[in-house]
Design a protein around this motif. Structure first.
Motif, PDB file in Angstrom:
ATOM      1  N   THR A   1       0.868  -1.169   0.000  1.00 46.12           N
ATOM      2  CA  THR A   1       0.000   0.000   0.000  1.00 46.12           C
ATOM      3  C   THR A   1       0.908   1.223   0.000  1.00 46.12           C
ATOM      4  N   GLU A   2       0.326   2.384  -0.102  1.00 47.22           N
ATOM      5  CA  GLU A   2       1.139   3.597  -0.056  1.00 47.22           C
ATOM      6  C   GLU A   2       1.925   3.673   1.251  1.00 47.22           C
ATOM      7  N   ASN A   3       1.283   3.291   2.349  1.00 49.52           N
ATOM      8  CA  ASN A   3       1.960   3.329   3.646  1.00 49.52           C
ATOM      9  C   ASN A   3       3.108   2.332   3.729  1.00 49.52           C
ATOM     10  N   THR A   4       2.907   1.108   3.226  1.00 44.74           N
ATOM     11  CA  THR A   4       3.989   0.125   3.300  1.00 44.74           C
ATOM     12  C   THR A   4       5.147   0.515   2.393  1.00 44.74           C
ATOM     13  N   VAL A   5       4.863   1.114   1.254  1.00 46.82           N
ATOM     14  CA  VAL A   5       5.937   1.572   0.360  1.00 46.82           C
ATOM     15  C   VAL A   5       6.752   2.653   1.060  1.00 46.82           C
ATOM     16  N   GLN A   6       6.082   3.587   1.724  1.00 48.82           N
ATOM     17  CA  GLN A   6       6.797   4.638   2.447  1.00 48.82           C
ATOM     18  C   GLN A   6       7.633   4.051   3.578  1.00 48.82           C
ATOM     19  N   GLU A   7       7.076   3.091   4.302  1.00 49.73           N
ATOM     20  CA  GLU A   7       7.832   2.438   5.375  1.00 49.73           C
ATOM     21  C   GLU A   7       9.021   1.675   4.803  1.00 49.73           C
ATOM     22  N   ASN A   8       8.818   0.989   3.686  1.00 48.15           N
ATOM     23  CA  ASN A   8       9.908   0.248   3.047  1.00 48.15           C
ATOM     24  C   ASN A   8      11.040   1.186   2.639  1.00 48.15           C
ATOM     25  N   GLN A   9      10.697   2.362   2.150  1.00 50.75           N
ATOM     26  CA  GLN A   9      11.727   3.323   1.757  1.00 50.75           C
ATOM     27  C   GLN A   9      12.542   3.761   2.972  1.00 50.75           C
ATOM     28  N   LYS A  10      11.875   3.982   4.093  1.00 50.91           N
ATOM     29  CA  LYS A  10      12.583   4.346   5.326  1.00 50.91           C
ATOM     30  C   LYS A  10      13.504   3.208   5.762  1.00 50.91           C
TER      31      LYS A  10
END
Length: 70
Positions: A49-58
């Motif tokens: 999801t958008e949230n998991t992609v952002q977390e993955n980037q971090k």
């Protein structure tokens, strides 16, 4: 120096990196997906999801920063 190889799944990124590493002993290669997975991120594309992609980037940035310090 960090060089990223980006592209769609199956285009030969891993093959290219493995070949390059095999002729250049000073180069280290790693998979972003493996780093994300090893640090608790989600790499199942159906679950992203958008949230998991952002977390993955971090997670990926933290992994790279920690790798540079070793």
């Amino acid at each position: 120096m960090i060089i990223g190889i980006f592209g769609l799944s199956g285009v030969g990124k891993t093959t290219l990196v493995k070949k390059y590493i095999s002729i250049n002993n000073d180069v280290v290669g790693f998979s972003a997906s493996a780093m994300i997975k090893n640090h608790g991120g989600v790499v199942n594309y159906d679950s992203l999801t958008e949230n998991t992609v952002q977390e993955n980037q971090k997670i990926l940035l933290n992994s790279i920063n920690n790798y540079e310090k070793t």
